[in-house]
Design a protein around this motif. Structure first.
Motif, PDB file in Angstrom:
ATOM      1  N   PHE A 224       1.185  -1.592   0.066  1.00  0.00           N
ATOM      2  CA  PHE A 224       0.166  -0.133   0.371  1.00  0.00           C
ATOM      3  C   PHE A 224       0.824   1.326  -0.240  1.00  0.00           C
ATOM      4  O   PHE A 224       2.250   1.204   1.134  1.00  0.00           O
ATOM      5  CB  PHE A 224      -1.300   0.054   0.650  1.00  0.00           C
ATOM      6  N   ILE A 225       0.792   2.244  -0.881  1.00  0.00           N
ATOM      7  CA  ILE A 225       1.620   3.502  -1.268  1.00  0.00           C
ATOM      8  C   ILE A 225       0.343   4.484  -1.629  1.00  0.00           C
ATOM      9  O   ILE A 225      -0.552   3.990  -1.961  1.00  0.00           O
ATOM     10  CB  ILE A 225       2.708   3.445  -2.205  1.00  0.00           C
ATOM     11  N   GLU A 226       0.990   5.722  -0.827  1.00  0.00           N
ATOM     12  CA  GLU A 226       0.023   7.076  -1.340  1.00  0.00           C
ATOM     13  C   GLU A 226       1.096   7.857  -1.888  1.00  0.00           C
ATOM     14  O   GLU A 226       1.702   7.912  -1.992  1.00  0.00           O
ATOM     15  CB  GLU A 226      -0.825   7.900  -0.171  1.00  0.00           C
ATOM     16  N   VAL A 227       0.284   8.112  -3.701  1.00  0.00           N
ATOM     17  CA  VAL A 227       1.040   8.570  -4.503  1.00  0.00           C
ATOM     18  C   VAL A 227       0.443   9.694  -4.644  1.00  0.00           C
ATOM     19  O   VAL A 227      -0.830   9.903  -5.168  1.00  0.00           O
ATOM     20  CB  VAL A 227       1.389   7.556  -5.341  1.00  0.00           C
ATOM     21  N   GLN A 228       0.946  10.126  -6.098  1.00  0.00           N
ATOM     22  CA  GLN A 228       0.222  11.486  -6.668  1.00  0.00           C
ATOM     23  C   GLN A 228       0.090  11.255  -8.103  1.00  0.00           C
ATOM     24  O   GLN A 228       1.735  11.200  -8.528  1.00  0.00           O
ATOM     25  CB  GLN A 228       1.054  12.641  -5.998  1.00  0.00           C
ATOM     26  N   ASN A 229      -0.232  11.349  -9.389  1.00  0.00           N
ATOM     27  CA  ASN A 229      -0.348  10.969 -10.869  1.00  0.00           C
ATOM     28  C   ASN A 229      -0.260  12.516 -11.080  1.00  0.00           C
ATOM     29  O   ASN A 229       0.847  13.508 -10.244  1.00  0.00           O
ATOM     30  CB  ASN A 229      -1.385  10.684 -11.221  1.00  0.00           C
ATOM     31  N   ARG A 304      -1.930   7.938 -15.331  1.00  0.00           N
ATOM     32  CA  ARG A 304      -1.232   6.792 -14.495  1.00  0.00           C
ATOM     33  C   ARG A 304       0.216   6.659 -14.499  1.00  0.00           C
ATOM     34  O   ARG A 304       1.229   6.027 -14.954  1.00  0.00           O
ATOM     35  CB  ARG A 304      -1.140   5.435 -15.727  1.00  0.00           C
ATOM     36  N   VAL A 305       0.656   8.403 -13.852  1.00  0.00           N
ATOM     37  CA  VAL A 305       2.419   8.137 -13.909  1.00  0.00           C
ATOM     38  C   VAL A 305       2.545   8.805 -12.910  1.00  0.00           C
ATOM     39  O   VAL A 305       1.702   9.851 -12.991  1.00  0.00           O
ATOM     40  CB  VAL A 305       2.623   9.348 -15.065  1.00  0.00           C
ATOM     41  N   VAL A 306       2.997   8.182 -12.167  1.00  0.00           N
ATOM     42  CA  VAL A 306       2.732   8.614 -10.557  1.00  0.00           C
ATOM     43  C   VAL A 306       4.529   8.542 -10.577  1.00  0.00           C
ATOM     44  O   VAL A 306       5.007   7.640 -10.543  1.00  0.00           O
ATOM     45  CB  VAL A 306       2.315   7.545  -9.558  1.00  0.00           C
ATOM     46  N   THR A 307       4.720   9.211  -8.643  1.00  0.00           N
ATOM     47  CA  THR A 307       6.112   9.846  -8.276  1.00  0.00           C
ATOM     48  C   THR A 307       5.427   8.691  -6.731  1.00  0.00           C
ATOM     49  O   THR A 307       4.621   9.471  -6.339  1.00  0.00           O
ATOM     50  CB  THR A 307       5.702  10.945  -7.999  1.00  0.00           C
TER      51      THR A 307
END
Length: 363
Positions: A224-229, A304-307
């Motif tokens: 589980f990770i929280e990411v920003q696209n 769908r590109v996230v850091t």
């Protein structure tokens, strides 16, 4: 609220089965497994053969799983080595007090009798029946009133009478923190360091020497990770993948630019046939940024590109990768299960292996 039970009947042919109780309060049961039981990361955090508790929030869903609930002496089932597992999935924040109350009942020992009193043995498969209306009423009665503002900061300690009572008092009087991830974990044979790395808010474990017993870490999984696209939207992965099965490309270095292009060209026919979305994961500040600028041709890909800004080491550790120096591709589902892994240069053998796996999965 969704309610699931895993247990078994008396006959040798009646193995353990998951059932989902009827939503309308009837005894109708569907043979269905909750998502939390499918997550390798969740299974990695607990020792399910004995009592364990896991309470997690993923976006609008709040999930509780309690394992190792023994049959009570007054059970109408004859076997004395049967254990029940309860899983509840509610909404945040509407069911926060309810799931918190069920967690307290699990920790003070009253939940085991409550659950087993609603399970009866039957001769036909799967060997048991659950009084859905009665169990739902019993669980609903455990709802706690709104709690105080939770104490900030994570705390992991050794499980014992005093620490468990402290956790019970906190859950009775304080609300759960308003954040995503694994909130409460109580288990055995798991190292405190594992709970700390997973950012558990309140954790209790019997293990104190740092060794992790059993099959922990036996296989790679997507945590589980929280990411920003690229559009600035917050995503909770793997739960919020566009589809139940996706491809993930994890890149870092400038030379990954050329490797990534070759992979995407080879994956185009697979996407056209199987409609598998592709996600691109970037480490913050990576030089592969130049690749992304040349690839972003439509909004769908931008989403769908996230850091990866936090827990980079935990992500690599969960994926069993030493570092991000090798371009890696994964076929993964929303539970975090990895079905295929490719790396480095794109070649016919890796594409053929991916195609075979998709056929095997019936995609």
């Amino acid at each position: 609220m969704e309610v699931y039970i895993r247990t078994r009947g008396d006959a040798l042919s009646h193995g353990y089965r998951w059932v989902q109780l009827g939503a309308d309060g009837s005894d109708a049961q569907a043979l269905r497994e909750p998502l939390i039981a499918q997550k390798p990361e969740a299974n990695n955090l607990i020792y399910a053969e004995e009592f364990s508790l896991l309470l997690a929030r993923f976006g609008p869903r709040l999930t509780l799983q309690v394992t190792g609930l023994p049959i009570s002496e007054r059970s109408n089932r004859q076997r004395r080595n049967v254990q029940n597992i309860l899983a509840c999935v509610g909404s945040w924040p509407a069911d926060e007090g309810l799931l918190r109350g069920i967690a307290v009942a699990a920790l003070d020992g009253s939940l085991a009798d409550l659950v087993d009193a609603r399970v009866s043995a039957v001769p036909e498969s799967p060997g048991f029946r659950v009084d859905a209306a009665g169990l739902r009423a019993d669980l609903t009665a455990l709802r706690l009133p709104p709690g105080n503002i939770p104490t900030p900061g994570a705390l992991t300690d050794q499980d014992g009478d005093l620490t468990r009572q402290r956790l019970i008092r906190e859950l009775r009087t304080s609300a759960l923190p308003d954040r995503n991830g694994y909130l409460v974990v109580v288990t055995r044979y798991r190292a405190p360091d594992l709970l700390v790395r997973t950012r558990v808010w309140r954790g209790l474990t019997s293990q104190v020497d740092g060794a992790v017993a059993g099959a922990v870490g036996s296989g790679p999984f997507f945590p589980f990770i929280e990411v920003q696209n690229r559009l600035g939207e917050q995503l909770l992965l793997p739960d919020q993948f566009d589809a139940n099965l996706v491809l993930v490309m994890l890149g870092k270095h400038l030379h990954h630019r050329h490797l990534g292009k070759k992979w995407m060209e080879a994956l185009d026919p697979i996407h056209a046939k199987h409609h598998i979305p592709l996600y691109i994961l970037l480490f913050t500040g990576s030089s592969i940024e130049t690749l992304i600028k040349s690839l972003l041709t439509h909004v769908a890909l931008s989403r769908r590109v996230v850091t990866i800004e936090q827990n980079q080491e935990y992500l690599l550790e969960s994926l069993h990768l030493d570092n991000g120096d090798i371009l890696t591709l994964l076929l993964v589902d929303r539970a975090g299960r990895i079905f295929w892994q490719g790396a480095g240069e794109c070649d016919e053998q890796q594409i053929a292996a991916l195609t075979r796996k998709l056929v095997t999965l019936g995609v």
